[in-house]
Design an enzyme around this catalytic site. Structure first.
Site, PDB file in Angstrom:
ATOM      1  N   LYS A 210      40.107  43.757  43.698  1.00 22.13           N
ATOM      2  CA  LYS A 210      39.416  42.514  44.080  1.00 22.13           C
ATOM      3  C   LYS A 210      39.205  42.466  45.599  1.00 22.13           C
ATOM      4  O   LYS A 210      38.263  41.865  46.094  1.00 22.13           O
ATOM      5  CB  LYS A 210      40.208  41.291  43.598  1.00 22.13           C
ATOM      6  CG  LYS A 210      40.244  41.177  42.055  1.00 22.13           C
ATOM      7  CD  LYS A 210      41.142  40.051  41.580  1.00 22.13           C
ATOM      8  CE  LYS A 210      40.969  39.714  40.121  1.00 22.13           C
ATOM      9  NZ  LYS A 210      41.821  40.401  39.168  1.00 22.13           N
TER      10      LYS A 210
ATOM     11  N   TYR B  69      33.411  45.095  36.777  1.00 22.42           N
ATOM     12  CA  TYR B  69      34.711  44.528  37.162  1.00 22.42           C
ATOM     13  C   TYR B  69      35.860  45.386  36.606  1.00 22.42           C
ATOM     14  O   TYR B  69      36.823  45.723  37.319  1.00 22.42           O
ATOM     15  CB  TYR B  69      34.803  43.086  36.638  1.00 22.42           C
ATOM     16  CG  TYR B  69      36.194  42.496  36.655  1.00 22.42           C
ATOM     17  CD1 TYR B  69      36.642  41.745  37.748  1.00 22.42           C
ATOM     18  CD2 TYR B  69      37.073  42.684  35.584  1.00 22.42           C
ATOM     19  CE1 TYR B  69      37.925  41.215  37.757  1.00 22.42           C
ATOM     20  CE2 TYR B  69      38.349  42.159  35.594  1.00 22.42           C
ATOM     21  CZ  TYR B  69      38.778  41.429  36.678  1.00 22.42           C
ATOM     22  OH  TYR B  69      40.048  40.912  36.689  1.00 22.42           O
TER      23      TYR B  69
ATOM     24  N   VAL C 116      48.307  44.298  38.346  1.00 18.52           N
ATOM     25  CA  VAL C 116      49.235  44.467  37.214  1.00 18.52           C
ATOM     26  C   VAL C 116      49.552  45.935  36.908  1.00 18.52           C
ATOM     27  O   VAL C 116      50.402  46.212  36.067  1.00 18.52           O
ATOM     28  CB  VAL C 116      48.760  43.748  35.918  1.00 18.52           C
ATOM     29  CG1 VAL C 116      48.840  42.248  36.052  1.00 18.52           C
ATOM     30  CG2 VAL C 116      47.378  44.204  35.500  1.00 18.52           C
TER      31      VAL C 116
ATOM     32  N   SER D  40      44.139  44.429  40.035  1.00 23.91           N
ATOM     33  CA  SER D  40      43.626  43.345  40.894  1.00 23.91           C
ATOM     34  C   SER D  40      43.518  43.706  42.369  1.00 23.91           C
ATOM     35  O   SER D  40      42.891  42.968  43.131  1.00 23.91           O
ATOM     36  CB  SER D  40      44.498  42.106  40.756  1.00 23.91           C
ATOM     37  OG  SER D  40      44.056  41.354  39.663  1.00 23.91           O
TER      38      SER D  40
ATOM     39  N   TYR E 126      48.686  35.394  43.482  1.00 29.22           N
ATOM     40  CA  TYR E 126      48.398  34.401  42.422  1.00 29.22           C
ATOM     41  C   TYR E 126      49.250  33.136  42.625  1.00 29.22           C
ATOM     42  O   TYR E 126      49.390  32.663  43.738  1.00 29.22           O
ATOM     43  CB  TYR E 126      48.632  34.980  41.025  1.00 29.22           C
ATOM     44  CG  TYR E 126      48.109  36.376  40.864  1.00 29.22           C
ATOM     45  CD1 TYR E 126      46.742  36.620  40.973  1.00 29.22           C
ATOM     46  CD2 TYR E 126      48.952  37.442  40.630  1.00 29.22           C
ATOM     47  CE1 TYR E 126      46.252  37.905  40.835  1.00 29.22           C
ATOM     48  CE2 TYR E 126      48.466  38.726  40.488  1.00 29.22           C
ATOM     49  CZ  TYR E 126      47.119  38.948  40.595  1.00 29.22           C
ATOM     50  OH  TYR E 126      46.644  40.196  40.470  1.00 29.22           O
TER      51      TYR E 126
HETATM   52  N1  GLN Z   1      42.289  44.153  35.005  1.00 29.25           N
HETATM   53  C1  GLN Z   1      43.232  43.068  35.055  1.00 29.25           C
HETATM   54  C2  GLN Z   1      42.623  41.829  34.412  1.00 29.25           C
HETATM   55  O1  GLN Z   1      41.459  41.591  34.590  1.00 29.25           O
HETATM   56  C3  GLN Z   1      43.614  42.789  36.470  1.00 29.25           C
HETATM   57  C4  GLN Z   1      44.584  41.649  36.589  1.00 29.25           C
HETATM   58  C5  GLN Z   1      45.644  41.836  37.626  1.00 29.25           C
HETATM   59  O2  GLN Z   1      45.879  42.896  38.165  1.00 29.25           O
HETATM   60  N2  GLN Z   1      46.372  40.768  37.879  1.00 29.25           N
HETATM   61  O3  GLN Z   1      43.314  41.097  33.751  1.00 29.25           O
END
Ligand code: GLN
Length: 343
Positions: A82, A203, A273, A79, A255
């Protein structure tokens, strides 16, 4: 506390030896958190990562970069990517187009939630959760290729070695039913107007870029310096883009743990993650952390502890008040918050 002492505190981070000692102590404290967390397993490849890793890179705008522990171990950005998609979308599509597709509000829900999305007029809460990032990447899809994004990521992270981790990418593509569901729901609402499967690929490739704590510190350092590199003096994004990104990191970067993290640490931060943390101490330092055992929200458990320690000891909390320096007072505040079920 005298003005002189406040000034001293602010400049302490330029004292490399002092910062290094604090970081080493923080590593020891943070290491103890690892057994309380778990590596992500919903992407099968991530479940194979050794949880007992911890590395940090502290990169002040003035002074030397300090790297400790597993700072050069490669892990997937997840993430944290992002942030890069948001930077590029703001730069090439413009603020209005981005925020027509996504909001700028904390969601209070899990990063992969689709609970609220089906409501009339609902759009993703913000660009730093899965639904929001999928909407942002669909804006980018007609404009850039993954190779373009990879090139920019290497530049903005000052790390030419960043590459696609094909194994993690394949593993996530084989198991991404939730992101696929979110994407088709967004398509049905007209928020995703490009090919859904191609968008999922872009993505997921972004999530599967292999970085280090060092590369994240380089990106964080540029964000802290309003988009300009302290090394070559070049601008990597506009200052308004840097400002929007930093604001969203503070309010939405962790989050449904964002509010508590802001109280405890007070440094705008984005987690992934894969165990990465990109933390931006505005005008002061960029910090990259890696430790793959996660807490219930999917944030690095030891990484958060480490940031909390150094935020306190190096006075990096955005709302730092020298009078609040007394540990006993902090403990009282935390106890009060716990009693009121805030943390
Ligand atoms: N690739 C992971 C997903 O889309 C990224 C989520 C994350 O890092 N929180 O679920």
């Amino acid at each position: 506390m005298s003005d002189k002492k406040i000034v001293d505190k602010q400049y302490q981070i330029e004292d490399t030896e002092h910062s290094r000692q604090i970081l080493e102590k923080a590593m020891e404290v943070a290491m103890k958190e690892i057994p309380k967390g778990h590596v992500a397993t919903y992407i099968p490849e991530l479940g194979k990562v050794d949880p007992n890793q911890l590395g940090v890179c502290f990169y002040p705008l003035k002074g030397d970069k300090i790297c400790i522990g597993d700072y050069d171990v490669r892990f997937t950005m997840q993430s944290v990517s992002k942030v890069i998609m948001l930077i590029v979308a703001l730069e090439i599509c413009g603020l209005d187009n981005v925020f027509r597709k996504v909001g700028a509000e904390p969601s209070g829900e899990a990063f992969d939630s689709l609970v609220e999305l089906d409501k009339n007029d609902a759009k993703p809460y913000n660009p730093l959760i899965n639904s929001g990032a999928l909407a942002v990447s669909s804006l980018l899809l007609p404009e850039v290729s993954f190779q373009d994004m990879l090139r920019y990521t290497r530049r903005v992270c000052s790390d030419p070695e960043i590459d696609l981790n094909r194994t993690v990418y394949d593993s996530e593509m084989a198991t991404c039913s939730r992101n696929r569901s979110i994407s088709y729901l967004l398509e049905s609402k007209g928020i995703i107007a490009t090919d859904v499967e191609d968008n999922l690929k872009l993505y997921t490739k972004m999530c599967s870029m292999n970085v280090t704590a060092d590369s994240l510190a380089n990106l964080a350092n540029k964000l802290a310096n309003d988009g300009v590199s302290t090394v070559d003096g070049k601008r990597y994004m506009s200052s308004i883009t840097a400002r929007i990104v930093k604001t969203l990191l503070l309010t939405c970067g962790m989050y449904d743990g964002s509010g508590t993290f802001a109280i405890k640490v007070g440094i705008p931060t984005k987690s992934g993650v894969g165990g990465g943390l990109l933390a931006v101490s505005d005008k002061r330092a960029g910090i990259g952390v890696f430790s793959p055992a996660l807490d219930a929200q999917g944030n690095s458990i030891a990484g958060c502890k480490l940031l909390r320690e150094i935020a306190n000891k190096l006075c990096l909390n955005l709302f730092y008040d020298p009078e609040w320096d007394k540990k006993i007072e902090e403990e009282t505040v935390i106890t009060n918050l716990r009693e009121h079920s805030v943390m």
